[in-house]
Structure formats: structure tokens, C-alpha cells
Write a protein that holds these residues in place. Structure first.
Motif, PDB file in Angstrom:
ATOM      1  N   LEU A 115       0.830  -1.207   0.000  1.00 29.30           N
ATOM      2  CA  LEU A 115       0.000   0.000   0.000  1.00 29.30           C
ATOM      3  C   LEU A 115       0.862   1.253   0.000  1.00 29.30           C
ATOM      4  O   LEU A 115       0.478   2.292  -0.541  1.00 29.30           O
ATOM      5  N   THR A 116       2.030   1.171   0.635  1.00 27.85           N
ATOM      6  CA  THR A 116       2.920   2.324   0.741  1.00 27.85           C
ATOM      7  C   THR A 116       3.796   2.471  -0.491  1.00 27.85           C
ATOM      8  O   THR A 116       4.588   3.422  -0.574  1.00 27.85           O
ATOM      9  N   SER A 117       3.700   1.527  -1.430  1.00 26.40           N
ATOM     10  CA  SER A 117       4.500   1.541  -2.668  1.00 26.40           C
ATOM     11  C   SER A 117       5.984   1.342  -2.392  1.00 26.40           C
ATOM     12  O   SER A 117       6.840   1.949  -3.047  1.00 26.40           O
ATOM     13  N   VAL A 118       6.297   0.491  -1.398  1.00 23.21           N
ATOM     14  CA  VAL A 118       7.687   0.127  -1.110  1.00 23.21           C
ATOM     15  C   VAL A 118       7.764  -1.399  -1.063  1.00 23.21           C
ATOM     16  O   VAL A 118       6.743  -2.083  -0.922  1.00 23.21           O
ATOM     17  N   PRO A 119       8.967  -1.999  -1.177  1.00 21.86           N
ATOM     18  CA  PRO A 119       9.103  -3.457  -1.117  1.00 21.86           C
ATOM     19  C   PRO A 119       8.596  -4.023   0.208  1.00 21.86           C
ATOM     20  O   PRO A 119       8.627  -3.356   1.248  1.00 21.86           O
ATOM     21  N   LEU A 124       8.185  -5.206   7.284  1.00 22.85           N
ATOM     22  CA  LEU A 124       8.694  -5.945   8.448  1.00 22.85           C
ATOM     23  C   LEU A 124       9.523  -5.030   9.342  1.00 22.85           C
ATOM     24  O   LEU A 124       9.454  -5.121  10.572  1.00 22.85           O
ATOM     25  N   TYR A 125      10.325  -4.162   8.729  1.00 24.98           N
ATOM     26  CA  TYR A 125      11.077  -3.206   9.547  1.00 24.98           C
ATOM     27  C   TYR A 125      10.116  -2.321  10.349  1.00 24.98           C
ATOM     28  O   TYR A 125      10.362  -2.035  11.530  1.00 24.98           O
ATOM     29  N   THR A 126       9.014  -1.890   9.705  1.00 29.50           N
ATOM     30  CA  THR A 126       8.047  -1.016  10.382  1.00 29.50           C
ATOM     31  C   THR A 126       7.258  -1.777  11.427  1.00 29.50           C
ATOM     32  O   THR A 126       6.638  -1.157  12.305  1.00 29.50           O
ATOM     33  N   LEU A 328      12.972 -12.182  -2.946  1.00 28.62           N
ATOM     34  CA  LEU A 328      13.932 -12.357  -1.862  1.00 28.62           C
ATOM     35  C   LEU A 328      13.793 -11.244  -0.835  1.00 28.62           C
ATOM     36  O   LEU A 328      13.804 -10.056  -1.173  1.00 28.62           O
ATOM     37  N   LEU A 329      13.649 -11.639   0.432  1.00 31.24           N
ATOM     38  CA  LEU A 329      13.641 -10.675   1.532  1.00 31.24           C
ATOM     39  C   LEU A 329      15.049 -10.613   2.104  1.00 31.24           C
ATOM     40  O   LEU A 329      15.554 -11.612   2.636  1.00 31.24           O
ATOM     41  N   PRO A 330      15.730  -9.490   1.991  1.00 35.77           N
ATOM     42  CA  PRO A 330      17.107  -9.402   2.521  1.00 35.77           C
ATOM     43  C   PRO A 330      17.122  -9.636   4.020  1.00 35.77           C
ATOM     44  O   PRO A 330      16.270  -9.136   4.763  1.00 35.77           O
ATOM     45  N   TRP A 435      16.253 -15.018   9.973  1.00 39.65           N
ATOM     46  CA  TRP A 435      16.387 -16.408   9.519  1.00 39.65           C
ATOM     47  C   TRP A 435      15.290 -16.875   8.557  1.00 39.65           C
ATOM     48  O   TRP A 435      15.568 -17.650   7.652  1.00 39.65           O
ATOM     49  N   LEU A 436      14.051 -16.442   8.745  1.00 38.32           N
ATOM     50  CA  LEU A 436      12.935 -17.042   8.011  1.00 38.32           C
ATOM     51  C   LEU A 436      12.549 -16.289   6.748  1.00 38.32           C
ATOM     52  O   LEU A 436      11.616 -16.695   6.054  1.00 38.32           O
ATOM     53  N   GLY A 437      13.234 -15.191   6.443  1.00 31.94           N
ATOM     54  CA  GLY A 437      12.873 -14.384   5.285  1.00 31.94           C
ATOM     55  C   GLY A 437      12.861 -15.140   3.971  1.00 31.94           C
ATOM     56  O   GLY A 437      11.928 -14.989   3.162  1.00 31.94           O
ATOM     57  N   PRO A 438      13.865 -15.965   3.675  1.00 30.49           N
ATOM     58  CA  PRO A 438      13.885 -16.666   2.380  1.00 30.49           C
ATOM     59  C   PRO A 438      12.672 -17.564   2.136  1.00 30.49           C
ATOM     60  O   PRO A 438      12.348 -17.866   0.981  1.00 30.49           O
ATOM     61  N   PHE A 439      11.995 -18.022   3.201  1.00 28.62           N
ATOM     62  CA  PHE A 439      10.851 -18.913   3.014  1.00 28.62           C
ATOM     63  C   PHE A 439       9.661 -18.195   2.374  1.00 28.62           C
ATOM     64  O   PHE A 439       8.732 -18.859   1.907  1.00 28.62           O
ATOM     65  N   PHE A 440       9.670 -16.853   2.368  1.00 30.28           N
ATOM     66  CA  PHE A 440       8.550 -16.101   1.801  1.00 30.28           C
ATOM     67  C   PHE A 440       8.820 -15.682   0.350  1.00 30.28           C
ATOM     68  O   PHE A 440       8.074 -14.873  -0.188  1.00 30.28           O
ATOM     69  N   TYR A 441       9.850 -16.253  -0.274  1.00 33.12           N
ATOM     70  CA  TYR A 441      10.205 -15.853  -1.634  1.00 33.12           C
ATOM     71  C   TYR A 441       9.032 -16.074  -2.596  1.00 33.12           C
ATOM     72  O   TYR A 441       8.734 -15.230  -3.445  1.00 33.12           O
ATOM     73  N   TYR A 442       8.353 -17.212  -2.476  1.00 35.46           N
ATOM     74  CA  TYR A 442       7.304 -17.581  -3.429  1.00 35.46           C
ATOM     75  C   TYR A 442       5.903 -17.151  -2.976  1.00 35.46           C
ATOM     76  O   TYR A 442       4.916 -17.637  -3.533  1.00 35.46           O
ATOM     77  N   LEU A 443       5.832 -16.275  -2.023  1.00 36.36           N
ATOM     78  CA  LEU A 443       4.516 -15.806  -1.563  1.00 36.36           C
ATOM     79  C   LEU A 443       3.901 -14.897  -2.627  1.00 36.36           C
ATOM     80  O   LEU A 443       4.474 -13.862  -2.981  1.00 36.36           O
ATOM     81  N   PRO A 444       2.734 -15.232  -3.199  1.00 34.33           N
ATOM     82  CA  PRO A 444       2.103 -14.376  -4.223  1.00 34.33           C
ATOM     83  C   PRO A 444       1.661 -13.036  -3.624  1.00 34.33           C
ATOM     84  O   PRO A 444       1.110 -12.975  -2.522  1.00 34.33           O
ATOM     85  N   LYS A 445       1.886 -11.970  -4.375  1.00 34.27           N
ATOM     86  CA  LYS A 445       1.452 -10.653  -3.915  1.00 34.27           C
ATOM     87  C   LYS A 445      -0.073 -10.539  -3.866  1.00 34.27           C
ATOM     88  O   LYS A 445      -0.605  -9.720  -3.122  1.00 34.27           O
TER      89      LYS A 445
END
Length: 680
Positions: A115-119, A124-126, A328-330, A435-445
Motif C-alpha cells: 500500500l505504501t508503494s515500497v518493497p 517488516l522493519y516497520t 527475496l527478503l534481505p 532467519w525465516l525471510g527466504p521462506f517467503f520468496y514464493y509468496l504471491p502478492k
């Protein structure tokens, strides 16, 4: 205990006047304001401005050890409640509630980042930094902070305006990264600006500003913004790549663009969206209907995220059907970086409504649960907490944040008791970041868009309160509808401005539409009531008692003048003697005494004070004795500074209508026996 107030003959006025406590006697003389001050003492003298030396000493005491500790206790609430924390009774509830909210923060944070037009990772940081900071500075024990759909929508509009998508499209990976970096910087700059504004409001102790956003305005704003969120997510639900519409009528522009491009929608993403909503909406409904029976709410968002991720990975939907995925979630945290402040003047104008919405929503939510669980919040401390939260989190590329309706309700239902639940929530988000960020790579937007829409359920259902609001107050109903229509048709920022202006105008208009009431004595009592309430109220010939129940200031001075002229026969009817009520009657006894009941006048400005002085002069010219009753200290001080005592004597100021009426009876019957107030 005093009984009915009647008129009678008083033979012992000298004895009554000698008593130190006349209210305890059977008979007493009418009490003027001056006599009351003499008997019972006046109000405390206002504190004079401190001398420079005293100010220096006061500031110096804050630098001492005890002074610094008192400031620390006031500004860091955990230092006050943590020593009294019930570890056995509360720790388990805080842990369960914190983990539950943290689990919801993960998909919701990524969804609101879109919604904020950012990755998504910046959501998650917010969901981490602001929650951690508010746990240390906030006073709302049951408040859950983080990403909020309304703020994300408002921030996204600013980001799209400052960093628009190139019309050519088909950006390379490098160009896409540069565009996203600029948008992240713009969103962080908005958070920095809103945090700075809230800190400035805290420095000026402007926590009272939360009262200017009334409940109908806030609810209409969030309900209208929910409709904006729904429409803005339609392209993601249908798999359409459309530029985001901003400005006035953006909702209708988006609908038109979606309808035009409907033939190009992706069947795969449409199917994913339909299945996701088919799961999320019933789960939300079950959580609401069976909240008392469920030990903890069903995490429908988490289940949907896991199922969709596994399905997309197993079926290769991203490559076979071009389904848009999170990617990819850094891992880890971004480097602290001061936001680009080149556009600061323009950003501050956009940050102001965001700061107001942040403060209003957070304070109202905190107040609701504080009243429910028997503790208090400090609005000024809330300004500090949210100001620091937005300011510091902006250094880590976070966008504006506030308390959230859905997660706050979830935290309470899961058994949360204190701000300690926020720390457990941060642990969950931290584990995803590390640790768990890579598991969300294939999550559909498309799933994130469905989470955005389903999280608006509570805001949409606020419209169910409209029939009850119509029944209670049609003025508030009108404010709600005007604000909602303005938010939907214009945009959230302008809708908020329209709502605040209309809400304030209704207050001003209602102060101008009050009626000046003529009072009469209820027989056998000491009560003076409006004459229109009963035909059995007594009127004394030649005596007029008027009550004006509204503040006397520049907007009401004209009404005050015309109303008094109508009751007393001044102005155009000055050729007649002033009469009580209605049209003048030449056969009635002229009014000789007027009592103005000022108990309903909470304040008066210079214009209102001059109007009272003018009325005093006109009454003197007409041979009418004007008496003031129940004038509060602030109003009396304003009238005195305007020169009231140059036209009146202190003997014309009384502490109550009863005392003024007793004095008036003495003036109206000079030849008869002395009239005084008799308590029986």
C-alpha cells in the motif's frame, strides 16, 4: 439541610449578618459576590510568572540526581509499572498475546508495504522498530503499534506523487532498484516529518489537540479509507499492472482503469485471490463470533501465507503463469541512514495530516482500553512515544506507523496485559528478518492484497453504527456522512480536513442556536426553572430573570444582544417600556429589575465583555437595575478588566439566582417589610 426557599419577613437581619456561616442558619441575607468572598475566602491568586532566578533554579533542580530520576520516571513508563509487574499472573498472557500479534504482523506488514508503494521487507522493519520503541515510551498497556492501512494509503499517495512510475514502463532491474530506493527514501522522509511534528507538539504540550478529531470524524475517515484500500488492491487481485491513481477522485479513476483493463486480468492470480478471500473472510468472522470460546484467535493470515507459498513453489506459478511473488527478503537490518530531506517543505505539508491521524487513532484506542481496564494514559506522553517512534524508525527506512485497530483487538483477545507483549511480538518479527525471510520468496502478492482487504473488515462494519448515531445525534450523523463522502470522493487528506472543519463548524453553529431562557420560581421551592416548562411557575411583576446558556464571545455577541433586546423591548421597540417576554404590552408593569444568570457562560472574550458593558449602560438609561448571578471567576475577571465595575457596583453581583431574586424583591417592595431569603 435546607428546605424550600420562600420570601418572608426577617426581623433579625443584624444577627444574621453577624454569623460567620449564614448557610447554617434559618434566616440569611442575600449573598453578593463580595460578601461571599469575605465570608468564605476567594480563589487562590493566580501564580505570577517566575522570576529569571527562580526559573534558573527550577531548571537546575532537573539536572540534580532526584530531579533527573523524576523526569526519567515520567518519560519512561516501564520504570513505573515494571517493579509492580505480576510475573506469575501476567507473563504467560503477555507472551501468548505478543507471539500471536507478531505472527500476524509478518504478513500484514508485508501487505501494508505494498500500500505504501515500497518493497515488502520494509513493512517488516516497520513492524519491528516502532513496536520496540513504543513498548519503552508508550502509556497504552493494551496498544499494539505497527503498520496501519490508513497511514500506508496516505503515505503511498505521497510516495507516488514524489516518485512516480515512469510512463514508459518495462524498467530494467537496475532502474527498478533505483526507483524502489527513491520511494523508500520518500516514505522514510514522511515518517521523519510526521515524527518531528509530533515531537514539536509534545514540546508545546498540545496533547489536547486529540479532542479536535471527534469520534464521527475518525470513524468516517477510517471507513472511507477502507474503501480506498479495497479499490487500490483490485489490480493486485486481478493480476493487472496499472499505474496508481493519486489526487482527487482517485478511487473512481482506479475503478475506471480496472474496468477498462479487465480483459487482461490473470486467471491464475484471480483464482489465488478468490481462494484466499474464501479462507480469510470466514476465519475473520469465526474469530469475532467465537472470541469468548477460542483460547486464541485463529491465525488465518499465517495459514493462508503458508498454503499459498507452498502451492506457488510446488506448482512454479511464478514462471508458468507469471504470478507476481514477493521475491527475496534481505536478511538483517538496513544501515541507519538519514532520510533525504530535499523535499522537506513539501513533505511537512503531507506529514501534518499523517501525524494528526496517527495521534488521534492511537490516543482514542488507548483511551478505550484504559477506561475498560481502569488506568489512565497521558496524551502528551503518547505524542512523545509516537514522535520518537516515527523519527527513529525513519532512520531504518521505515514508513509512518501508529496503533492499529485489528492487532490491538487481537492482543486484548489473546490475553495481553502490558507493553511487555510488544517485546514478544518483536522477537517473532526479528526471527523472520534474521532467519525465516527466504521462506517467503514464493509468496504471491495477490495473497498480500487479500490480507489488506480482509483486515479492513472492522472498518467497514463501522457503518452499522449509523442508525444508532442517527437516533442519538443527527448532527454527528451529518458530520460522519460529510466526512465519509469527502474521503471517498476527494482523498484521505482532504477528507480529513473537511471533516475537522465541518465538525468545528457544528460546534460554533450550536453555540449560536441556543435560546435565552426566561426563568420563573417553582411555587414552594427555591428552584428557578424556564417558564416554558410549566404554566405553574411564578412570575414577579417588574422582575425579569434570564439565563443565557452558552459562551459569550465574538460569534455569539450578536445573538446575545438581539435576544436581550427582544426580552427587554430595546432596539426597534424602544418607544415602549420594556416588558417581560413576548411582545410589549402597554398595560403590563414595566420591568424594573433584570437578573442575568451567567452560570451557563463558561468563558467570555473582549467582544462579549463589551456587549455586557453596553447592556449595562442601556439598562441604566432605561431605569432598569441589572443584576448578575453565578458568574464564574474567569468570566468575572474578563468583565472587570473590560470596565464592568465602572457601570455596576459589587452589590449587583450575586453568587446565585436565589440571592439575586431575594435582593430584587427588596427593591420591588421598598414600602413593605424587609424581604429576605428564608430557609425552612
Amino acid at each position: 439541610m435546607s428546605g424550600p426557599l420562600v420570601s418572608g419577613t426577617c426581623s433579625g437581619l443584624e444577627e444574621v449578618s453577624e454569623l460567620k456561616s449564614p448557610l447554617s442558619s434559618r434566616y440569611r441575607e442575600p449573598l453578593t459576590h463580595a460578601r461571599f468572598q469575605e465570608l468564605f475566602g476567594g480563589a487562590e491568586e493566580p501564580e505570577l510568572p517566575a522570576e529569571p532566578c527562580r526559573l534558573w533554579r527550577r531548571r537546575a533542580c532537573f539536572c540534580s540526581g532526584p530531579g533527573a530520576w523524576r523526569v526519567l520516571l515520567a518519560r519512561v513508563p516501564p520504570l513505573r509499572w515494571l517493579p509492580h509487574y505480576r510475573w506469575r499472573a501476567w507473563l504467560l498472557g503477555d507472551a501468548v498475546a505478543g507471539v500471536t500479534v507478531g505472527v500476524v504482523h509478518v504478513p500484514q506488514g508485508m501487505a501494508f508495504a505494498l500500500l505504501t508503494s515500497v518493497p515488502p521487507v520494509f513493512g517488516l522493519y516497520t513492524s519491528f522498530f516502532p513496536v520496540l520503541i513504543y513498548s519503552l515510551l508508550g502509556t497504552g498497556r493494551h496498544l499494539s503499534t505497527g503498520t496501519f492501512a490508513v497511514l500506508s494509503l496516505m503515505t503511498g499517495s505521497v510516495v507516488e506523487r514524489l516518485v512516480p512510475e515512469p510512463l514508459a514502463g518495462n524498467l530494467s532491474s537496475v532502474e527498478r532498484e533505483q526507483l524502489e530506493a527513491r520511494r523508500v527514501g520518500a516514505a522514510a522522509a514522511v515518517a521523519f516529518g510526521s515524527g518531528a511534528l509530533m515531537l514539536a507538539m509534545f514540546a508545546l504540550q498540545l496533547g489536547v489537540l486529540s479532542t479536535f478529531l471527534s469520534e464521527p470524524v475518525v470513524k468516517a475517515l477510517t471507513s472511507g479509507a477502507a474503501l480506498h484500500v479495497l479499490v487500490s488492491q483490485l489490480p493486485s487481485l486481478l493480476g493487472l499492472s496499472l499505474p496508481r491513481q493519486i489526487g482527487c477522485f482517485s478511487l473512481f479513476k482506479t475503478l475506471a482503469a480496472v474496468l477498462t483493463a479487465l480483459a487482461r486480468s490473470s486467471p491464475a492470480e484471480l483464482t489465488i485471490s478468490a481462494l484466499s478471500l474464501a479462507l480469510l473472510v470466514p476465519v475473520k468472522e469465526l474469530n469475532v463470533r467465537f472470541r469468548d470460546r477460542l483460547p486464541t484467535p485463529i491465525p488465518g493470515e499465517v495459514v493462508m501465507v503458508l498454503l499459498a507459498t507452498v502451492l506457488c513453489f510446488a506448482s512454479s506459478l511464478d514462471t508458468r503463469y507469471n504470478v507476481q511473488v514477493v521475491g527475496l527478503l534481505p536478511g538483517g537490518f538496513p544501515q541507519p541512514l538519514l532520510p533525504t530531506l530535499d523535499e522537506l517543505p513539501r513533505i511537512l505539508a503531507d506529514s501534518l495530516p499523517i501525524a494528526l491521524v496517527t495521534f488521534a487513532v492511537s490516543t482514542s484506542l488507548a483511551s478505550i482500553y484504559a477506561d475498560k481496564y481502569g488506568y489512565t494514559i497521558d496524551p502528551n506522553q503518547e505524542l512523545l512515544a509516537h514522535g520518537v517512534s516515527n523519527l527513529i524508525s525513519s532512520l531504518f527506512s521505515c514508513f509512518p506507523n501508529s496503533a492499529t485497530l485489528a492487532t490491538t483487538s487481537l492482543l486484548v483477545d489473546a490475553g495481553g496485559n502490558t507493553q511487555l507483549a510488544g517485546l514478544f511480538s518483536c522477537i517473532v518479527v526479528l526471527s523472520v528478518l534474521l532467519w525465516l525471510g527466504p521462506f517467503f520468496y514464493y509468496l504471491p502478492k495477490a495473497v498480500l492484497a487479500c490480507i489488506n482487504i480482509s483486515s479492513m473488515r472492522q472498518m467497514f462494519f463501522q457503518m452499522q453504527e449509523l442508525p444508532q448515531l442517527w437516533h442519538i445525534s443527527r448532527v454527528d450523523f451529518a458530520v460522519w456522512m460529510v466526512t465519509w463522502v469527502a474521503v471517498v470522493t476527494l482523498n484521505v487528506d482532504l477528507g480529513l480536513a473537511v471533516g475537522v472543519i465541518v465538525s468545528m463548524m457544528t460546534v460554533v453553529c450550536r453555540t449560536q442556536r441556543v435560546q435565552c431562557l426566561a426563568l420563573g420560581l417553582a411555587e414552594g421551592t427555591e428552584l428557578y426553572r424556564p417558564l416554558r416548562e410549566s404554566h405553574k411557575l411564578l412570575q414577579v411583576p417588574g422582575l425579569c430573570i434570564l439565563s443565557y446558556p452558552t459562551p459569550l464571545y465574538f460569534a455569539t455577541r450578536g445573538q446575545f444582544r438581539h435576544t436581550l433586546e427582544w426580552h427587554l423591548g430595546f432596539g426597534e421597540r424602544s418607544q415602549w417600556s420594556p416588558k417581560l417576554g413576548g411582545l410589549p404590552d402597554k398595560g403590563a408593569e414595566p420591568i424594573r429589575v433584570v437578573i442575568l444568570d451567567f452560570s451557563g457562560i463558561s468563558f467570555a472574550d473582549a467582544a462579549g465583555a463589551r456587549e455586557v458593558i453596553q447592556l449595562t449602560r442601556r439598562c441604566q438609561d432605561a431605569g432598569i437595575c441589572l443584576l448578575l448571578a453565578q458568574c464564574n471567576a474567569l468570566v468575572l475577571e474578563t468583565l472587570t478588566r473590560a470596565g464592568l465595575l465602572d457601570r455596576m457596583t459589587p452589590e449587583q453581583l450575586f453568587v446565585s439566582v436565589q440571592d439575586a431574586a431575594a435582593h430584587a424583591l427588596e427593591r420591588l417592595k421598598p414600602a413593605g417589610p424587609k424581604i429576605c431569603t428564608v430557609w425552612v
